[in-house]
Write a protein that holds these residues in place. Structure first.
Motif, PDB file in Angstrom:
ATOM      1  N   SER A 129       2.481 -12.194  -0.171  1.00  0.00           N
ATOM      2  CA  SER A 129       3.875 -11.829  -0.860  1.00  0.00           C
ATOM      3  C   SER A 129       4.002 -10.372  -1.366  1.00  0.00           C
ATOM      4  CB  SER A 129       4.146 -12.681  -2.095  1.00  0.00           C
ATOM      5  OG  SER A 129       5.210 -12.407  -2.805  1.00  0.00           O
ATOM      6  N   ASP A 130       4.973  -9.778  -0.995  1.00  0.00           N
ATOM      7  CA  ASP A 130       5.152  -8.213  -1.295  1.00  0.00           C
ATOM      8  C   ASP A 130       5.638  -8.175  -2.829  1.00  0.00           C
ATOM      9  OD1 ASP A 130       4.155  -7.272   1.009  1.00  0.00           O
ATOM     10  OD2 ASP A 130       6.210  -7.352   1.769  1.00  0.00           O
ATOM     11  N   GLU A 131       5.981  -9.373  -3.516  1.00  0.00           N
ATOM     12  CA  GLU A 131       6.449  -9.256  -4.844  1.00  0.00           C
ATOM     13  C   GLU A 131       5.292  -9.842  -5.740  1.00  0.00           C
ATOM     14  OE1 GLU A 131       9.182  -8.380  -6.107  1.00  0.00           O
ATOM     15  OE2 GLU A 131      10.029  -7.753  -4.243  1.00  0.00           O
ATOM     16  N   TRP A 190       8.811   1.651   1.279  1.00  0.00           N
ATOM     17  CA  TRP A 190       7.970   1.587   0.194  1.00  0.00           C
ATOM     18  C   TRP A 190       8.674   0.777  -0.852  1.00  0.00           C
ATOM     19  CZ3 TRP A 190       2.946   3.321  -0.624  1.00  0.00           C
ATOM     20  CH2 TRP A 190       2.408   3.977   0.705  1.00  0.00           C
ATOM     21  N   ARG A 191       8.336   0.004  -1.649  1.00  0.00           N
ATOM     22  CA  ARG A 191       8.916  -0.895  -2.688  1.00  0.00           C
ATOM     23  C   ARG A 191       9.230   0.212  -3.747  1.00  0.00           C
ATOM     24  NH1 ARG A 191       6.405  -3.710  -5.606  1.00  0.00           N
ATOM     25  NH2 ARG A 191       8.047  -5.431  -6.403  1.00  0.00           N
ATOM     26  N   ARG A 192       8.337   1.106  -4.143  1.00  0.00           N
ATOM     27  CA  ARG A 192       8.569   2.372  -5.112  1.00  0.00           C
ATOM     28  C   ARG A 192       8.211   3.537  -4.326  1.00  0.00           C
ATOM     29  NH1 ARG A 192       6.253  -1.863  -8.135  1.00  0.00           N
ATOM     30  NH2 ARG A 192       7.545  -2.929  -9.545  1.00  0.00           N
ATOM     31  N   GLU A 193       9.044   4.477  -4.847  1.00  0.00           N
ATOM     32  CA  GLU A 193       8.787   5.640  -3.972  1.00  0.00           C
ATOM     33  C   GLU A 193       9.049   6.856  -5.141  1.00  0.00           C
ATOM     34  OE1 GLU A 193      10.504   8.662  -0.356  1.00  0.00           O
ATOM     35  OE2 GLU A 193      10.526   6.279  -0.167  1.00  0.00           O
ATOM     36  N   THR A 197       4.444   9.931  -2.849  1.00  0.00           N
ATOM     37  CA  THR A 197       4.328   8.732  -1.982  1.00  0.00           C
ATOM     38  C   THR A 197       4.155   9.206  -0.772  1.00  0.00           C
ATOM     39  OG1 THR A 197       5.752   7.154  -3.373  1.00  0.00           O
ATOM     40  CG2 THR A 197       5.581   7.047  -1.017  1.00  0.00           C
ATOM     41  N   PRO A 198       2.973   8.822   0.116  1.00  0.00           N
ATOM     42  CA  PRO A 198       2.788   9.455   1.445  1.00  0.00           C
ATOM     43  C   PRO A 198       3.885   9.132   2.381  1.00  0.00           C
ATOM     44  CG  PRO A 198       1.255   7.446   1.001  1.00  0.00           C
ATOM     45  CD  PRO A 198       2.193   7.584  -0.316  1.00  0.00           C
ATOM     46  N   THR A 199       4.989   9.652   2.541  1.00  0.00           N
ATOM     47  CA  THR A 199       5.963   9.602   3.378  1.00  0.00           C
ATOM     48  C   THR A 199       5.790  10.703   4.333  1.00  0.00           C
ATOM     49  OG1 THR A 199       7.283  10.939   1.948  1.00  0.00           O
ATOM     50  CG2 THR A 199       7.294   8.686   1.690  1.00  0.00           C
ATOM     51  N   TRP A 200       6.631  10.673   5.679  1.00  0.00           N
ATOM     52  CA  TRP A 200       6.663  11.783   6.496  1.00  0.00           C
ATOM     53  C   TRP A 200       7.096  13.013   5.857  1.00  0.00           C
ATOM     54  CZ3 TRP A 200       4.067  12.421  10.527  1.00  0.00           C
ATOM     55  CH2 TRP A 200       3.698  11.208  11.727  1.00  0.00           C
ATOM     56  N   GLY A 263      -3.302   7.866  -0.838  1.00  0.00           N
ATOM     57  CA  GLY A 263      -2.282   6.898  -1.518  1.00  0.00           C
ATOM     58  C   GLY A 263      -2.754   6.404  -2.912  1.00  0.00           C
ATOM     59  N   HIS A 264      -2.275   5.146  -3.065  1.00  0.00           N
ATOM     60  CA  HIS A 264      -2.667   4.749  -4.272  1.00  0.00           C
ATOM     61  C   HIS A 264      -4.352   3.918  -4.210  1.00  0.00           C
ATOM     62  CE1 HIS A 264       0.814   5.973  -5.953  1.00  0.00           C
ATOM     63  NE2 HIS A 264       1.701   4.911  -5.375  1.00  0.00           N
TER      64      HIS A 264
END
Length: 300
Positions: A129-131, A190-193, A197-200, A263-264
């Protein structure tokens, strides 16, 4: 509904046919020979055939008894086996572990057999679950959380720190950062950004590469789908090197260049005071050993 004779009569006949003796059947079942004789006769009257020829010192199965005996013998053997398996299953303890869908699919599922080998007395149940689940509601025993923490009311220990870098199929022909120009970029939500946050967007900022639109390409709601798209050669994805470690090792994906973004961390969390439970201790020990191997592979 099945129309069957009484179970006690069937048991009495099976034991008597196996021993060819009412006396030994009575001893096995803890009753008197007279009771065995009575149950066998009741069965004979119910089905309308003779099952034994009774003599002064022994009993012999009739043809009908010889036909019935192996069927009952195999049936009672099957009953006993099923009951033994149920008892053994009840004796085994289960551990329910919750994790994100990507972590479950990419890391946990391929290692279920390794868990069984390392912890043979426990069954692992995976909850994807992602929650975040409520561990206080006793839905799961432990969870793997991805983030900075802290996790109030829970005991938490760091498993491994994550890193992100561009990865793609080797067939895509991406070898230098400049090769990203004109190639589709793959994203996942991402759920939280936040700004770290490692984004492009962050990767392009750190790399200093120009001429690439950070928001272009395809966005997936699920991280696992972005990984599959990268493997299929649909574009270049900025992915967790931890989650794609097996794909990098097999050659399904390549990491052609950096920079690598932090990342985290993955944390194992459980209720405070639960560390002494045998199933939690077994899970912690297995994860610790497995993550130690992952860290060693990352350093090579």
């Amino acid at each position: 509904m099945r129309r069957l004779p009484p179970l006690t009569a069937l048991r009495a006949f099976e034991a008597a046919a196996r021993h060819l003796s009412f006396k030994r059947a009575a001893k096995e079942l803890g009753v008197t020979p007279t009771a065995i004789s009575h149950q066998v006769r009741l069965l004979e009257e119910t089905i309308g055939v003779r099952l034994f020829e009774r003599h002064a010192r022994q009993v012999l199965s009739t043809r009908e008894g010889q036909l019935l005996y192996p069927v009952l013998r195999d049936g009672f053997d099957a009953f006993a086996k099923a009951l033994d398996e149920l008892a053994a299953r009840r004796a085994r303890r289960a551990i329910t572990l919750s994790a994100t869908t990507a972590f479950t699919a990419r890391w946990l599922v391929p290692r279920v057999a390794a868990f069984r080998e390392a912890c043979p007395g426990f069954d692992l149940r995976l909850h994807a679950s992602d929650e975040p689940v409520d561990l206080h509601a006793a839905e799961v025993d432990a969870a793997i959380r991805y983030g900075r923490g802290p996790y109030p009311g829970l005991a938490a220990e760091v498993l491994i720190a994550d890193r992100f870098a561009p990865v793609c199929s080797p067939g895509l022909g991406v070898r230098r950062p400049e090769d990203l120009r004109g190639k589709p970029l793959l994203h996942f939500e991402w759920r939280r950004e936040d700004r770290d946050t490692p984004t492009w967007r962050l990767w392009l900022e750190r790399s200093g590469l120009s001429g690439v639109r950070a928001e272009g390409g395809v966005t997936f709601s699920d991280e696992g789908h972005a990984i599959q798209a990268a493997i299929a050669g649909q574009g270049v994805a900025l992915l967790s090197l931890f989650l794609v470690a097996d794909d990098l090792k097999s050659g399904a994906l390549v990491q052609p260049f950096g920079p690598v973004l932090d990342g985290h961390r993955y944390h194992l969390v459980h209720l405070e005071g639960a560390a002494a439970r045998e199933e939690i201790a077994a899970l912690r020990g297995w994860l610790s050993a497995a993550m130690s191997g992952e860290r060693s592979r990352k350093q090579r």
